[in-house]
Design an enzyme around this catalytic site. Structure first.
Site, short mmCIF file in Angstrom:
data_model
loop_
_atom_site.label_atom_id
_atom_site.label_comp_id
_atom_site.label_asym_id
_atom_site.label_seq_id
_atom_site.Cartn_x
_atom_site.Cartn_y
_atom_site.Cartn_z
N VAL A 174 4.10 0.46 -2.66
CA VAL A 174 3.82 0.16 -4.07
C VAL A 174 4.83 0.88 -4.97
O VAL A 174 5.27 0.34 -5.98
CB VAL A 174 2.37 0.54 -4.46
CG1 VAL A 174 2.05 -0.01 -5.86
CG2 VAL A 174 1.37 0.02 -3.45
N ILE A 216 0.84 -1.19 0.00
CA ILE A 216 0.00 0.00 0.00
C ILE A 216 0.88 1.25 0.00
O ILE A 216 1.97 1.25 0.60
CB ILE A 216 -0.98 -0.03 1.21
CG1 ILE A 216 -1.94 1.18 1.19
CG2 ILE A 216 -0.26 -0.16 2.54
CD1 ILE A 216 -3.13 1.04 2.16
N CYS A 217 0.43 2.27 -0.71
CA CYS A 217 1.06 3.59 -0.66
C CYS A 217 2.53 3.54 -1.09
O CYS A 217 2.84 3.03 -2.15
CB CYS A 217 0.87 4.14 0.76
SG CYS A 217 1.13 5.90 0.92
N GLY A 218 3.44 4.05 -0.28
CA GLY A 218 4.85 4.12 -0.63
C GLY A 218 5.47 2.76 -0.94
O GLY A 218 6.42 2.66 -1.71
#
Length: 206
Positions: free
Chosen positions: A103, A99-101
């Site tokens: 990815v 998730i988020c960073g």
């Protein structure tokens, strides 16, 4: 019933809100155990929670059943041990969620190329030489393709939902009910499914 292990990969300045729905769901079940893994023995979250980590990368258990890569502000690093750890999980076909960073880290290292995926902003990845996806970026809160779930940083609930489906945590109906409660709160849940805390939904007599 063998115990399944979930490893939450949290780097310093991790986004503490991104994994909590999932971790609490897993940890309340007798067949799952939740562990943290990082490059450092103690990491702090963006919210200022200090976490004493269970495993340093390189000393983690050989076998685990789920890798959850939590976002945060430290994913732009080029640590070789970190990359090796993540690549190995992909090679072993372990279910992975990012998730988020986290990815961004997968995109940069060419690990999203064979899966349909989402993330924060695809335009940030245009300079990543190894980002050569076979399917284009999906503009959705969270996406599951085979053994990989990806999500943007505003999607902790959708992220949790797809992971629970990926690991066959419960029946699709039960997962949907859990997620409905998290998304819409108690009163909307009661309107749709009845009050879960009242035996057989009887009315109490005063």
């Amino acid at each position: 019933m063998s115990l399944k292990k979930a490893l939450f990969l949290i780097l310093d300045q991790y986004a503490d809100w991104e994994g909590v729905y999932l971790a609490s769901a897993l940890n309340q079940r007798e067949d799952w155990s939740v562990h943290t893994v990082s490059l450092d023995p103690i990491v702090s979250s963006i919210g200022g929670f200090k976490t004493s980590v269970d495993y340093i990368i390189g000393l983690e258990p050989a076998n685990f059943n789920l890798l959850v890569m939590i976002g945060g502000d430290s994913w732009s690093n080029d640590n070789k041990k970190l990359l090796h750890f993540v690549k190995t999980a992909f090679q072993k076909n372990i279910p992975i969620a990012a998730i988020c960073g986290a990815v961004d880290f997968l995109a940069k290292n060419g690990l999203l190329n064979n899966h349909s995926h989402t993330g924060n902003f695809v335009y940030l990845w245009k300079d990543y030489k190894q980002y050569k996806p076979i399917s284009s970026f999906v503009e959705k809160q969270a996406v599951r393709d085979k053994n990989l779930v990806t999500a943007n940083g505003t999607a902790p609930i959708e992220f949790t939902n797809l992971i629970l489906e990926m690991i066959d945590f419960d029946t699709p109906e039960n997962i949907e009910k859990m997620m409905y409660m998290n998304r819409y709160g108690f009163y909307h849940f009661c309107d749709k499914y009845g009050n879960p805390f009242v035996e057989g939904h009887h009315h109490h007599h005063h």
